[in-house]
Structures are given as structure tokens and as C-alpha cells.
Motif scaffolding. Structure first.
Motif, PDB file in Angstrom:
ATOM      1  N   THR A   1       0.838  -1.195   0.000  1.00 58.81           N
ATOM      2  CA  THR A   1       0.000   0.000   0.000  1.00 58.81           C
ATOM      3  C   THR A   1       0.871   1.242   0.000  1.00 58.81           C
ATOM      4  N   LEU A   2       0.638   2.091  -1.001  1.00 58.94           N
ATOM      5  CA  LEU A   2       1.418   3.312  -1.157  1.00 58.94           C
ATOM      6  C   LEU A   2       0.511   4.520  -0.963  1.00 58.94           C
ATOM      7  N   GLN A   3       1.078   5.711  -1.079  1.00 60.42           N
ATOM      8  CA  GLN A   3       0.303   6.935  -0.891  1.00 60.42           C
ATOM      9  C   GLN A   3      -0.763   7.084  -1.968  1.00 60.42           C
ATOM     10  N   ASP A   4      -1.764   7.885  -1.653  1.00 64.91           N
ATOM     11  CA  ASP A   4      -2.834   8.237  -2.578  1.00 64.91           C
ATOM     12  C   ASP A   4      -3.579   7.030  -3.124  1.00 64.91           C
ATOM     13  N   GLY A   5      -3.676   5.963  -2.331  1.00 67.70           N
ATOM     14  CA  GLY A   5      -4.450   4.802  -2.718  1.00 67.70           C
ATOM     15  C   GLY A   5      -3.780   3.873  -3.719  1.00 67.70           C
ATOM     16  N   GLU A   6      -2.539   4.157  -4.068  1.00 73.39           N
ATOM     17  CA  GLU A   6      -1.831   3.277  -4.994  1.00 73.39           C
ATOM     18  C   GLU A   6      -1.473   1.965  -4.303  1.00 73.39           C
ATOM     19  N   THR A   7      -1.368   0.911  -5.105  1.00 74.86           N
ATOM     20  CA  THR A   7      -0.799  -0.342  -4.630  1.00 74.86           C
ATOM     21  C   THR A   7       0.359  -0.700  -5.554  1.00 74.86           C
ATOM     22  N   CYS A   8       1.102  -1.690  -5.160  1.00 77.79           N
ATOM     23  CA  CYS A   8       2.259  -2.125  -5.936  1.00 77.79           C
ATOM     24  C   CYS A   8       1.887  -2.971  -7.144  1.00 77.79           C
ATOM     25  N   VAL A   9       0.625  -3.233  -7.369  1.00 84.53           N
ATOM     26  CA  VAL A   9       0.198  -4.171  -8.412  1.00 84.53           C
ATOM     27  C   VAL A   9       0.776  -3.844  -9.794  1.00 84.53           C
ATOM     28  N   PRO A  10       0.753  -2.593 -10.268  1.00 86.70           N
ATOM     29  CA  PRO A  10       1.323  -2.347 -11.598  1.00 86.70           C
ATOM     30  C   PRO A  10       2.812  -2.701 -11.687  1.00 86.70           C
TER      31      PRO A  10
END
Length: 125
Positions: free
Chosen positions: A60-69
Motif C-alpha cells: 500500500t502506497l500513498q494516494d491509494g496506490e498499490t504495488c500491483v502495476p
């Protein structure tokens, strides 16, 4: 694997202190660290770097990003990766479906690096 003098590790974590701690642990193992705190930075590093041996991804990263891409880009290139996160239970099934070893936070940076290197070695064997 305990040392890797010509190994390159991609790191993705949006927490500066964790990223720095991982970077130092990578360097202590004799490896090169490629540090990123966003998905775009990690993708850029992946595209600009000829050889990456393994990656360590915060889920889980900032601004709702995830590492999936980043994970999908690594999969396409055949680069192993581990997930390093403190909130795996709150992630959607897409993250759960990634073929990666899970390392729960908090863990010592040395332990995370060692497990990532071991995982890389096992997947390449």
C-alpha cells in the motif's frame, strides 16, 4: 545467498525511513539498491535498468496506490519479488493473487533483504 556483489534490488516503499533502512541493508550485502517511493518511479527504474535480480514491494502506497502495476511489470520480465507490508489483510484479491512471498512489517531490514535474496535464488533454481 548472503552476499551478492553484482546483484541489483529494486525497492518500492513510500515510507522514507523504511526505504532508507532497506537501502542500507541492501548495500551492506554488497548489492546495488534502486529506490522508489511511487509506482511511476519504480516503473521508470525498471525500464531504465538492464538487470534487476529481485524486488521488494510495499503493498500500500500513498494516494491509494498499490504495488500491483509494478508487480505485473516484474512478472512480465521474469523478475522475482517479495511483498513487504503491514496491512496485507486489508488488500483486495488482486494483491493476494500475486505470486510472491509475503513478509510482514515490522521486520528487520536485514531479514527482509535476506529473504528476498533467498526467494530470488529459489525461483531461479
Amino acid at each position: 545467498m548472503t552476499d551478492c556483489s553484482d546483484c541489483t534490488i529494486l525497492l518500492l516503499d513510500d515510507e522514507p525511513l523504511i526505504l532508507m533502512d532497506l537501502e542500507f541493508a541492501v548495500e551492506d550485502k554488497g548489492c546495488a539498491a534502486l529506490c522508489s517511493s511511487t509506482v511511476q518511479q519504480a516503473i521508470d527504474l525498471l525500464e531504465q535498468t538492464e538487470t534487476i535480480h529481485v524486488a521488494i514491494l510495499d503493498v500500500t502506497l500513498q494516494d491509494g496506490e498499490t504495488c500491483v502495476p509494478v508487480a505485473r511489470a516484474l512478472e512480465q520480465r521474469g523478475i522475482p519479488f517479495v511483498l513487504h507490508s503491514g496491512d496485507l489483510d486489508r488488500q483486495d484479491e488482486t494483491v493476494r493473487d500475486l505470486d510472491a512471498e509475503l513478509i510482514a512489517k515490522p521486520s528487520s531490514a536485514d531479514s527482509v533483504i535476506r529473504r528476498a535474496l533467498d526467494f530470488s535464488e529459489r525461483t531461479r533454481a
